[in-house]
Design a protein around this motif. Structure first.
Motif, PDB file in Angstrom:
ATOM      1  N   THR A  43      55.290  24.562  31.573  1.00 28.35           N
ATOM      2  CA  THR A  43      56.632  24.993  31.962  1.00 28.35           C
ATOM      3  C   THR A  43      57.596  24.596  30.860  1.00 28.35           C
ATOM      4  OG1 THR A  43      56.149  24.775  34.290  1.00 28.35           O
ATOM      5  CG2 THR A  43      58.473  24.726  33.669  1.00 28.35           C
ATOM      6  N   LEU A  44      58.440  25.534  30.450  1.00 29.22           N
ATOM      7  CA  LEU A  44      59.406  25.232  29.395  1.00 29.22           C
ATOM      8  C   LEU A  44      60.760  24.917  30.021  1.00 29.22           C
ATOM      9  CD1 LEU A  44      58.576  28.021  26.796  1.00 29.22           C
ATOM     10  CD2 LEU A  44      57.877  25.617  26.761  1.00 29.22           C
ATOM     11  N   VAL A  45      61.421  23.927  29.453  1.00 31.16           N
ATOM     12  CA  VAL A  45      62.785  23.602  29.879  1.00 31.16           C
ATOM     13  C   VAL A  45      63.700  24.018  28.749  1.00 31.16           C
ATOM     14  CG1 VAL A  45      64.367  21.796  30.595  1.00 31.16           C
ATOM     15  CG2 VAL A  45      61.928  21.663  31.212  1.00 31.16           C
ATOM     16  N   ILE A  46      64.591  24.980  29.046  1.00 31.44           N
ATOM     17  CA  ILE A  46      65.476  25.500  27.996  1.00 31.44           C
ATOM     18  C   ILE A  46      66.890  25.041  28.298  1.00 31.44           C
ATOM     19  CG2 ILE A  46      66.400  27.618  26.973  1.00 31.44           C
ATOM     20  CD1 ILE A  46      63.253  28.238  28.480  1.00 31.44           C
ATOM     21  N   SER A  47      67.507  24.452  27.308  1.00 36.20           N
ATOM     22  CA  SER A  47      68.873  23.970  27.553  1.00 36.20           C
ATOM     23  C   SER A  47      69.755  24.210  26.338  1.00 36.20           C
ATOM     24  CB  SER A  47      68.848  22.484  27.934  1.00 36.20           C
ATOM     25  OG  SER A  47      68.053  21.776  27.014  1.00 36.20           O
ATOM     26  N   TYR A  48      71.049  24.302  26.635  1.00 36.51           N
ATOM     27  CA  TYR A  48      72.015  24.564  25.588  1.00 36.51           C
ATOM     28  C   TYR A  48      73.371  24.032  26.037  1.00 36.51           C
ATOM     29  CZ  TYR A  48      74.653  27.046  21.990  1.00 36.51           C
ATOM     30  OH  TYR A  48      75.449  27.346  20.928  1.00 36.51           O
ATOM     31  N   VAL A  49      74.098  23.488  25.093  1.00 35.89           N
ATOM     32  CA  VAL A  49      75.392  22.890  25.436  1.00 35.89           C
ATOM     33  C   VAL A  49      76.269  23.879  26.209  1.00 35.89           C
ATOM     34  CG1 VAL A  49      77.505  21.877  24.510  1.00 35.89           C
ATOM     35  CG2 VAL A  49      75.316  21.453  23.390  1.00 35.89           C
ATOM     36  N   GLY A  50      76.837  23.422  27.284  1.00 38.87           N
ATOM     37  CA  GLY A  50      77.767  24.256  28.034  1.00 38.87           C
ATOM     38  C   GLY A  50      77.090  25.253  28.948  1.00 38.87           C
ATOM     39  N   HIS A  51      75.754  25.193  28.985  1.00 30.69           N
ATOM     40  CA  HIS A  51      75.029  26.129  29.837  1.00 30.69           C
ATOM     41  C   HIS A  51      74.129  25.369  30.791  1.00 30.69           C
ATOM     42  CE1 HIS A  51      76.487  28.708  26.701  1.00 30.69           C
ATOM     43  NE2 HIS A  51      76.079  29.779  27.350  1.00 30.69           N
ATOM     44  N   LEU A  52      73.746  26.048  31.847  1.00 29.69           N
ATOM     45  CA  LEU A  52      72.850  25.425  32.794  1.00 29.69           C
ATOM     46  C   LEU A  52      71.422  25.473  32.256  1.00 29.69           C
ATOM     47  CD1 LEU A  52      74.272  27.062  36.026  1.00 29.69           C
ATOM     48  CD2 LEU A  52      74.624  24.704  35.247  1.00 29.69           C
ATOM     49  N   SER A  53      70.708  24.357  32.333  1.00 23.84           N
ATOM     50  CA  SER A  53      69.323  24.325  31.863  1.00 23.84           C
ATOM     51  C   SER A  53      68.464  25.164  32.783  1.00 23.84           C
ATOM     52  CB  SER A  53      68.804  22.892  31.858  1.00 23.84           C
ATOM     53  OG  SER A  53      69.570  22.137  30.955  1.00 23.84           O
ATOM     54  N   GLN A  54      67.385  25.649  32.234  1.00 23.86           N
ATOM     55  CA  GLN A  54      66.523  26.521  33.006  1.00 23.86           C
ATOM     56  C   GLN A  54      65.060  26.175  32.768  1.00 23.86           C
ATOM     57  OE1 GLN A  54      65.825  31.164  33.072  1.00 23.86           O
ATOM     58  NE2 GLN A  54      67.962  30.660  32.771  1.00 23.86           N
ATOM     59  N   GLU A  55      64.278  26.214  33.806  1.00 25.18           N
ATOM     60  CA  GLU A  55      62.837  25.983  33.661  1.00 25.18           C
ATOM     61  C   GLU A  55      62.114  27.309  33.769  1.00 25.18           C
ATOM     62  OE1 GLU A  55      61.304  23.043  36.270  1.00 25.18           O
ATOM     63  OE2 GLU A  55      62.751  21.511  35.651  1.00 25.18           O
ATOM     64  N   VAL A  56      61.199  27.542  32.857  1.00 21.38           N
ATOM     65  CA  VAL A  56      60.458  28.798  32.853  1.00 21.38           C
ATOM     66  C   VAL A  56      58.964  28.492  32.825  1.00 21.38           C
ATOM     67  CG1 VAL A  56      60.088  30.972  31.647  1.00 21.38           C
ATOM     68  CG2 VAL A  56      62.324  29.852  31.538  1.00 21.38           C
ATOM     69  N   ALA A  57      58.253  29.004  33.805  1.00 21.66           N
ATOM     70  CA  ALA A  57      56.791  28.845  33.807  1.00 21.66           C
ATOM     71  C   ALA A  57      56.203  29.839  32.811  1.00 21.66           C
ATOM     72  CB  ALA A  57      56.255  29.104  35.207  1.00 21.66           C
ATOM     73  N   VAL A  58      55.318  29.373  31.950  1.00 26.28           N
ATOM     74  CA  VAL A  58      54.773  30.239  30.901  1.00 26.28           C
ATOM     75  C   VAL A  58      53.811  31.264  31.502  1.00 26.28           C
ATOM     76  CG1 VAL A  58      53.403  30.311  28.771  1.00 26.28           C
ATOM     77  CG2 VAL A  58      55.053  28.443  29.167  1.00 26.28           C
ATOM     78  N   ASN A  59      52.975  30.822  32.408  1.00 22.88           N
ATOM     79  CA  ASN A  59      52.044  31.739  33.067  1.00 22.88           C
ATOM     80  C   ASN A  59      51.241  32.598  32.114  1.00 22.88           C
ATOM     81  OD1 ASN A  59      52.435  30.949  35.713  1.00 22.88           O
ATOM     82  ND2 ASN A  59      54.228  32.292  35.950  1.00 22.88           N
ATOM     83  N   GLY A  60      50.877  32.020  31.008  1.00 25.91           N
ATOM     84  CA  GLY A  60      50.017  32.718  30.074  1.00 25.91           C
ATOM     85  C   GLY A  60      50.718  33.720  29.187  1.00 25.91           C
ATOM     86  N   ARG A  61      52.017  33.891  29.368  1.00 32.17           N
ATOM     87  CA  ARG A  61      52.721  34.875  28.555  1.00 32.17           C
ATOM     88  C   ARG A  61      52.913  34.342  27.139  1.00 32.17           C
ATOM     89  NH1 ARG A  61      57.819  35.840  32.294  1.00 32.17           N
ATOM     90  NH2 ARG A  61      57.516  33.591  32.476  1.00 32.17           N
ATOM     91  N   THR A  62      52.961  35.252  26.191  1.00 29.71           N
ATOM     92  CA  THR A  62      53.171  34.816  24.812  1.00 29.71           C
ATOM     93  C   THR A  62      54.560  35.213  24.337  1.00 29.71           C
ATOM     94  OG1 THR A  62      52.170  36.859  24.049  1.00 29.71           O
ATOM     95  CG2 THR A  62      50.734  34.941  24.199  1.00 29.71           C
ATOM     96  N   SER A  63      55.281  35.906  25.185  1.00 31.97           N
ATOM     97  CA  SER A  63      56.622  36.312  24.772  1.00 31.97           C
ATOM     98  C   SER A  63      57.565  36.125  25.950  1.00 31.97           C
ATOM     99  CB  SER A  63      56.585  37.774  24.316  1.00 31.97           C
ATOM    100  OG  SER A  63      57.870  38.295  24.328  1.00 31.97           O
ATOM    101  N   LEU A  64      58.668  35.475  25.688  1.00 24.97           N
ATOM    102  CA  LEU A  64      59.617  35.181  26.764  1.00 24.97           C
ATOM    103  C   LEU A  64      61.024  35.550  26.325  1.00 24.97           C
ATOM    104  CD1 LEU A  64      58.562  31.580  27.791  1.00 24.97           C
ATOM    105  CD2 LEU A  64      58.210  33.651  29.131  1.00 24.97           C
TER     106      LEU A  64
END
Lengths: 1120, 510
Positions: A155-176
């Motif tokens: 699972t990837l945790v994506i975060s950026y200043v001033g934005h809400l962090s988001q968790e994304v399950a990879v589920n075998g995908r190679t492109s997100l």
């Protein structure tokens, strides 16, 4: 005030090991120890230290990353890695993910590439991507792209200043593809408040809403403000049915006074501008637009709505109805010249809500036209339409007697709007600029009517000698409104004639026969003021040209890092030239004397200047755990309005509309000047960055009021308490919580200059006495009794609110309650005209508005490729008239036809209804058989909605965004009196006028005044007309509420598909639609928002406005 | 730090302390705060017939059809006396126009000139004109605000009380008496009045003639007072010739709005009524061609062109009462017209042009009233001669309508010879003549018809009539009074009777 909560670590240090042994130590000690062992540097703020819990840690030879992760997670902090440098960003928010035990990587890992964009689709550079449960991470490049090797089930945790962090399950995908939502409560978010002072969002003790410029520019409405409709809680916006570039009615938290302007102050770049509306004059009833007409939506950086008195207190007298602050673009981002091109195109289709009767066609009293030149062109009381029947129209042309069903589509065109904007910008450390050029072409739905606006906007900022900054904005607009739509009234107003035309009148014939060979209007209806609409649009002209400069220049000097002084000069200046005619040959005027032709020509030239000088002295210093911020300032506002009118009646040469060519000439000139001097100050004290108290005071001196009553002091005090920061032991699901409390007073002089004395006026022309000498004629020039003792009206408002972010920021809630009392209102109250006047200016009464505003944000679905966000707002407002006049008997006043009644909500509508006996049976006159009316006018409801709001659903699927806004206005007693329907009734178009036509008479169902059953046969047409002569409105009182699908837009940002070396840096395309569908309404034959009325509070009577339009188009933005 | 505070204080002082001209800013530099009252008097005279369609619409929809001189077959916004129905807007137009436009100005004149020695005569002019204005109002509506009216600014009277018509007439008579007698010809002349150019003798004769009119109004209800004031008026000196007529002389800058309406917007809508045309034809009245025009054979409004126009008395056809614009078809064959547009109209080349004068009080009217007073024994003189002088004066007065209005002396004499005053029916004959003489003088026509009961007219037979009696007896109060002056208007209704078209005003005793 602003704390940069960033700690930086060298990337090379990431592999380093540390050994730590601490028991209940300060976090600073931990940082210091790590630095000692590894060379890693920490940057952190006081905030971090203040908020950190004591650290207890025992590790031996542990990876520094693991240590930091462990510590920050426990501390409800986060950290971030950027490029070669590891950047740790400590957020004052709980981080939800729990630490998973480290375990060896068993699965075969895959390479995942992806892109991260913001809510607007723009790529985010420097966003961090972490594999959940590990220290592994990366950041995005300039195009927002990243690449990382992870387990397929990670699972990837994506975060950026001033934005809400988001968790994304990879589920075998190679492109997100990931879109991050903005976090309005992010620590760093800065809100522009009154006077342009910037504050962090969390320090504010009152409700503000900031709207991003791109939101406004993307799905734009004809009027810039229309774009906010349904989007901001507490803000009730109505776009008037007056055509493109017409004006907008805005009400924030209800009407604060019975009369006068209840529109918010408009501030551009910190300085107020004129938002005068230009309405009709004589028979010329066009809407000449308002202050927003000069602004190009593309230039707007952001709009902030200051809703309450507390927010606006520093604007004092002008802020009683809130403030809308527009910040235009000041400078670009990044070195080199950035080029931004935007094209926006929409088509406006008029909507037809009519459902007329088409059983009986043109004619009066049951007879269809059979002789040349019939005069029944606006009556549909003719014969029953049968196949094969014909009618004779105009000079004898015989045409089929058949329904003409879609008059609106046939008469009105599809309107078109095209805006091209080009912006050049540059920005660096010491300054930059933004220069934009735009051209807007607007073809109205009304034939032969269009609007063009060209704007040049320059914003710049430059720091000189380090301490001195110069900054400025200049907006020039050149507007040309050619033949703006005529609305309201009769004569040249196309809606009033098109919509009352007989239902068998062929429009092409009406167009062909609009004038005879002499050029005179061909009479088609004996009621001459209903000018042939084609004659109106092709023979009547009106030109409105405006050149406008809005600009300000500001010099700011920083004495030290905590003390600055700034001075600013701002001016809003325009010249507005208008001319129009009453065309020669229009039927409703008499012939000119021999040797002349009839008609009139008017010129109206205005010069407006508002100048503001202001200065501000600001200091910001920390004293231990306290931070103190002081601001002192002063402002002088001077406004002058010059107006020159010239008009002539009857012409020598036909078709030449000039002053020189006229027979009777008159001219006048007027000047109006006002000044307001002000001093103000604000002090804010914050404690540990979670408790904020702000006190302001402003004193205004008005030139329009008497010396004894012209000075007034407006205080305000607000507080903000971020309890999630202050108190420990908060539940895990509560991410952020803040309480707000505010009290403020503001006011207004709300009166025209020179309202303190009675003035006379000398007539333009002299009158001969019997001896033939020319003698002056003159008299008192007003119907309003002046008042030399007026005091400023005062509004005091209490506001309390709470902001919450819950469940890992999935749900956000902002609720505000306000209670607002206006007293000493300056009212032009209707009085008996036997006084010689029709109204008097008085300080009268108290009224109260109170309400609740709710804004909800939610993110029900948040996966890597699909996000669903909801933005909803709901406002409830109710009002009450508390006191009127000086004694208790004065319990009612009438202003603009609307009554204010003590004990009832503001804006009550009274009408005559049908007379009924005690048993509820309708009463009819025994002789005529006509319905009788009630002895007095009866309260039928109010023109103010109780509930209004909107729900926006936003979907993002792999970068394709789709958003839809549904808005509504509702209320139990919220009514509209359908003036247009009364005309449809009286002219026989309304389906309600069908009963009785087959037999040729109507026997009203009810009784006579003596109680006997009514048996009088009334003739059909007079029966239905009698409702007009008796001024009865009963059948046309409708619930004015509605639900509408207001906006739909779909967009995609192509930027991520562009090679990074390509000369085009970004492309975004949106498809937009406005006024998509009316989901629910209660009115007949009309849209409930069909209002032409320009005046202050007297909404609630629909008559003669342009049809509502649905606009569909696209917006394309290209960056170079 | 001290330095910065000092800077701040200096800056503040600059903003507020040194702001010269702040007090003067709120003075209107364009409009005066005072104006010579004579110009205001002029405005109250000019505006009474100029300015708007409101006044003319009131006359066209109620006064003229009630006295059966002009009517429209059309309903809707033109409803009124033609159908004997209540159309609130039309019924209240006079009120809504007079109070804010005329009453305000004339009350200002009277109040500002009171006790000002230099304005002595002007003050009397104002009182006389004010009496004229209020007579029109009270004759139409009955009890109205009088003593407190028009004083919203000067005295803060925001909800004026309604005064009984009896009290209003008592004061009007008294005012006319005092003002007319107080006029002083020895004072410096005031030429800038537009009614008489400051001619004090003419103002005096106007004042006493108006007093005669007011006195005669009371014949039914208070003959004694009527007689007293008739005698005062005669003693004071009445109008002596057409030179003394009170009138508005319209010009291209201040046009005749009735003319504007009947030659423009309402051109094809209003027609001369059958009883009026028939009377003029039966009596071979030489005024008929001055008053009437017919567009022979016009099928619609567009065909009402000069080429079809005729004022030939024998060709005139008055429109009958009892029909609307559709049912009137039934009358065409019998009346010999082809359409409703083929009926006679008020002559747009003479009496209703944009430049035609409008008369307030004429020598002719005054002589006729005097003749009636003589018949009643309230004044001395020869009633027949007085009557003749009145009729002759009116026929001579027609010349003021231009070339088309000139009536040859032979025609005048022939008419007078054919219609001498018949003492057996003198009251009827005088008042029927008054009806002809007062053509287009709406307020006076309506009032004198109710007072005298003449001419003998058949009630309007329109099938949808709303009235309970034979004729409309008064018009109704505006809706706005119920909203903003409810207590006072209710009091007036309680005293006077229902606020409808049937209630009689005080002097209109049954």
């Amino acid at each position: 005030m602003l704390l940069v909560l960033v700690t930086a670590v060298h990337a090379e240090g990431m592999a380093q090991k540390v050994t730590l042994s601490m028991q209940e130590e300060n976090i600073e000690k931990l940082f210091a120890e790590i630095t000692k062992q590894t060379d890693i540097q920490f940057l952190y703020s006081n905030e971090v230290v203040r908020r950190a819990k004591p650290v207890t840690i025992q590790v031996r030879n542990a990876d520094v990353n693991d240590v930091l992760r462990e510590v920050t997670t426990r501390q409800n902090m986060t950290y971030r890695v950027i490029e070669g440098t590891v950047t740790v960003n400590v957020m004052v928010q709980p981080v939800k993910q729990r630490t998973e035990p480290l375990r060896p990587v068993l699965q075969e890992e895959i390479q995942v590439t992806g892109a991260v964009t913001g809510p607007d689709g723009a790529p985010l550079q420097g966003a961090t991507i972490n594999l959940k449960g590990t220290q592994r991470g990366t950041t995005t490049n300039e195009q927002g792209q990243f690449s990382i090797t992870v387990p397929p089930q990670g699972t990837l945790v994506i975060s950026y200043v001033g934005h809400l962090s988001q968790e994304v399950a990879v589920n075998g995908r190679t492109s997100l593809s990931v879109t991050l939502a903005e976090d309005a409560q992010a620590l760093g978010e800065v809100v522009v408040t009154a006077l342009g002072i910037e504050r962090t969002a969390k320090s504010l003790g009152y409700s503000t809403v900031q709207v991003d410029g791109e939101q406004i520019a993307e799905n734009r409405t004809n009027t810039t403000m229309g774009a906010l409709q349904g989007k901001v809680s507490g803000v009730n916006i109505t776009t008037l049915g007056t055509g493109p570039q017409g004006s907008t009615r805005i009400r924030i938290r209800g009407n604060s006074s019975f009369t006068g302007t209840n529109t918010p102050l408009i501030v551009i770049n910190g300085v107020p501008i004129d938002n005068s509306r230009f309405g009709g004059q004589g028979l010329n009833n066009s809407d000449g637009g308002d202050g927003f007409s000069s602004i190009n939506a593309d230039d707007i950086e952001s709009m902030t709505v200051l809703k309450g008195a507390a927010a606006a207190a520093l604007y004092g007298s002008r802020a009683k109805d809130g403030v809308i602050m527009i910040t235009t673009k000041l400078k670009g981002e990044g070195r080199g010249i950035g080029v931004d091109y935007n094209v926006n195109y929409t088509m406006d289709t008029p909507l037809d809500f009519t459902d007329f009767q088409y059983e009986y066609g043109q004619g009066e009293r049951g007879v269809r036209p059979t002789e040349p030149f019939p005069t029944s062109g606006i009556w549909s009381f003719g014969e029953k339409i049968e196949p094969g029947m014909t009618q004779v129209l105009f000079d004898g042309v015989e045409v089929p007697y058949e329904p003409v069903r879609d008059r609106i589509r046939k008469f009105y065109n599809v309107g078109q709007n095209l805006t091209n904007s080009l912006a050049l910008s540059n920005g660096g450390e010491n300054g930059g600029f933004n220069l934009s050029l735009s051209n807007t072409d607007n073809k109205s739905i009304v034939p032969n009517s269009d609007f063009n606006r060209k704007t040049v906007n320059l914003g710049f900022t430059q720091t000189i000698f380090k301490k001195l900054t110069v900054q400025g904005n200049v907006n020039y607009s050149n507007e040309y409104n050619r033949n703006p739509a005529q609305v309201g009234g009769q004569e040249f107003s196309t809606p009033s004639s098109v919509l009352t035309l007989a239902n068998t009148m062929p429009l092409d014939l009406l167009k062909e026969y609009r004038k005879d060979e002499m050029g005179n209007e061909v009479v088609y209806a004996r009621f001459l003021p209903r000018t042939n609409p084609y004659f109106s649009v092709y023979e009547k002209f009106e030109n409105i040209k405006r050149d406008r400069f809005i600009g300000n220049i500001l010099l700011k000097y920083d004495f030290t890092d905590w003390l600055y002084v700034q001075g600013r000069i701002a001016q809003d200046f325009y010249v507005r030239n208008q001319d129009f005619n009453y065309p020669t040959g229009y039927a409703a005027i008499g012939p000119a004397p021999a040797g002349f032709v009839n008609g009139s020509y008017f010129m109206n030239n205005r010069r407006f200047r508002e100048r503001n000088y202001d200065f501000l002295l600001g200091a910001d210093r920390e004293f231990g755990e306290f931070d103190v911020n002081l601001t002192l300032g002063g402002n002088q506002m001077y406004r002058r309005f010059d107006q020159e009118n010239q008009s002539v009646q009857d012409f020598i040469e036909r078709g030449l509309y000039t002053i020189m060519n006229g027979r009777v000439k008159s001219s006048n000139y007027s000047v109006s000047e006002r000044k307001v001097n002000s001093l103000y100050g604000a002090a804010e004290v914050s404690f540990r960055d979670y408790l904020f108290v702000n006190v302001t005071a402003r004193n205004d001196w008005f030139s329009t009021l008497a010396p004894g009553s012209r000075s007034i002091l407006y205080p305000s005090v607000t507080g903000s308490f971020v309890f999630t920061d202050a108190l420990g032991g908060m539940p895990e699901w509560l991410n952020f919580g803040k309480l707000r409390l505010a009290y403020a007073e503001v006011g207004d002089d709300n009166v025209d200059p020179y309202s303190n004395a009675l003035y006379y006026q000398v007539n333009n022309n002299l009158f001969p006495n019997p001896q033939g000498s020319m003698i002056p004629v003159g008299g008192i020039n007003t119907n309003t009794i002046p008042n030399g003792l007026l005091r400023p009206l005062r509004v005091s408002e209490m506001e309390a609110g709470v902001e919450l972010r819950l469940f890992n920021n999935v749900l956000g809630l902002d609720v505000a309650y306000y209670h607002k009392v206006s007293r000493d209102q300056i009212v032009s109250a209707q009085i008996s005209n036997t006084t010689g006047y029709t109204s008097q200016l008085i300080n009268v009464g108290r009224s109260m508005n109170r309400g609740i505003e709710t804004a909800i944000t939610a993110s029900p679905v948040r996966t890597g490729s699909f996000n669903w966000d909801i933005n909803a707002n709901l406002s409830y407002n109710t009002s009450k008239v508390l006191q009127l006049g000086l004694t208790e008997e004065d319990d009612m006043i009438t202003v603009g036809g609307i009554r204010q009644v003590v004990g009832m909500p503001m804006g009550q509508i009274y009408e005559y209804l049908y007379l009924r006996d005690e048993q509820g049976r309708q009463v009819f006159d025994k002789n005529s058989g006509f319905p009788l009316r009630t002895a007095e006018m009866v309260n039928v409801g109010t023109n103010q909605p109780s509930y209004f709001g909107g729900i926006t659903n936003m979907f993002n699927y792999k970068g394709i965004t789709l958003s839809a806004l549904v808005d509504f206005k509702l209320g139990k007693d919220y009514i509209l009196v359908g003036g247009s329907n009364r005309n449809y009734w009286r002219h026989g178009l309304h389906k309600g006028t069908l009963p009785g036509r087959d037999v040729g008479y109507v026997i009203g169902d009810g009784v006579n005044p003596d109680g006997s059953i009514n048996e009088t046969r009334a003739e059909v047409q007079p029966y239905y007309e009698s409702i007009t002569s008796q001024n009865i409105h009963e059948p046309f009182i409708y619930n004015a509420g509605f639900w509408k699908l207001r906006q739909v837009s779909m967009g995609y940002d192509f930027t991520k598909h562009l090679p990074s070396t390509f000369w085009v840096k970004g492309i975004r395309l949106s498809l937009v639609a406005n006024n998509v569908a009316v989901l629910k309404k209660w009115t007949e034959n009309m849209d409930p928002e069909e209002l032409y009325d320009f005046a202050g509070n007297s909404t609630g009577s629909g008559w003669s406005s342009l049809p509502l339009t649905r606009s569909v188009g696209f917006n394309l933005n290209v960056k170079f | 730090m001290k330095k910065y505070i000092a800077i701040a204080l200096v800056a503040m002082a600059t903003v507020t302390g040194c702001d010269r001209g702040f007090d003067e800013l709120n003075t209107n530099k364009i409009d005066p705060t005072t104006l010579d009252p004579v110009f205001v008097l002029n405005r109250s005279v000019v505006d009474i017939t100029f300015t708007s369609t409101a006044n003319t619409q009131a006359m066209l929809c109620y006064n003229f059809p009630i006295v059966q001189q002009i009517l429209t077959p059309f309903g809707s916004s033109l409803t009124g006396g033609n159908y004997n129905q209540l159309h609130r807007e039309n019924a209240t137009r006079l009120w809504n126009f007079y109070y804010p436009n005329i009453v305000k100005q004339i009350v200002d004149v009277v109040e500002r000139t009171r006790d000002v020695p230099e304005q002595h005569n002007l003050h009397q002019f104002g009182r006389i004109w004010k009496a004229y204005v209020f007579m029109a109002l009270t004759d139409t509506y009955g009890d109205i605000p009088y003593f407190e009216a028009g004083k919203g600014y000067s005295e803060g009277a925001m909800a004026p009380k309604y005064d009984a018509q009896e009290a209003i007439y008592a004061d009007i008579l008294n005012e006319l008496d005092e003002a007319s007698n107080a006029l002083d010809a020895s004072l410096a002349p005031l030429t800038s009045d537009i009614l008489y150019g400051g001619n004090v003798a003419q103002w005096k004769r106007f004042g006493f003639s108006l007093m005669l009119r007011a006195a005669m109004r009371l014949t039914k209800v208070d003959p004694a007072t009527a007689e007293t004031y008739v005698q005062k008026a005669v003693a004071g000196g009445l109008m002596e010739s057409n030179e003394d007529n009170a009138k508005n002389r319209h010009s291209s800058l201040y046009i005749n709005w009735m003319g504007e309406q009947l030659s423009g917007r309402e051109k094809a809508n209003f027609y001369l009524a059958e009883p009026f045309v028939n009377h003029l034809q039966e009596t071979d009245d030489p005024r008929l061609p001055v008053y009437a025009i017919r567009y022979v054979g016009a099928q619609n409004g567009t065909q009402q062109t000069a080429s079809r126009a005729t004022s030939d008395p024998d060709m005139q056809v008055g429109m009958p009462f009892g029909y609307n614009d559709v049912s009137i078809v039934e009358t065409y064959a019998e009346k010999g017209v082809v359409s409703l547009w083929d009926y006679s109209q008020a002559n747009q080349t003479t009496v209703v042009t944009q430049f035609a004068p409008e008369f307030f009080v004429t020598y002719a009217q005054t002589q006729l009233l005097l003749a009636e007073a003589i018949v009643r024994g309230w004044a001395s003189g020869d009633a027949a001669e007085t009557y003749e002088r009145g009729v002759r004066a009116n026929m001579e007065q027609m010349a003021e309508y231009g070339a088309g209005g000139i009536i040859e002396e032979a025609a005048i004499q022939a008419y007078l010879d054919a219609h001498p005053l018949d003492m057996a029916n003198a009251i009827e004959q005088i008042n029927t003549q008054y009806w002809v003489v007062s053509f287009l003088d709406g307020n006076e026509l309506f009032a004198n018809f109710r007072r005298s009961g003449y001419p003998e007219l058949d009630p309007n037979p329109y099938p949808g009539s709303e009235i309970s009696g034979d004729f409309i007896r008064r018009l109704v109060y505006p809706d706005s009074e119920y909203v903003v002056n409810n207590e006072n208007v209710s009091e007036a209704i309680a005293r006077q009777g229902a606020d409808d078209l049937n209630t009689r005003v005080w002097w209109d005793k049954e």
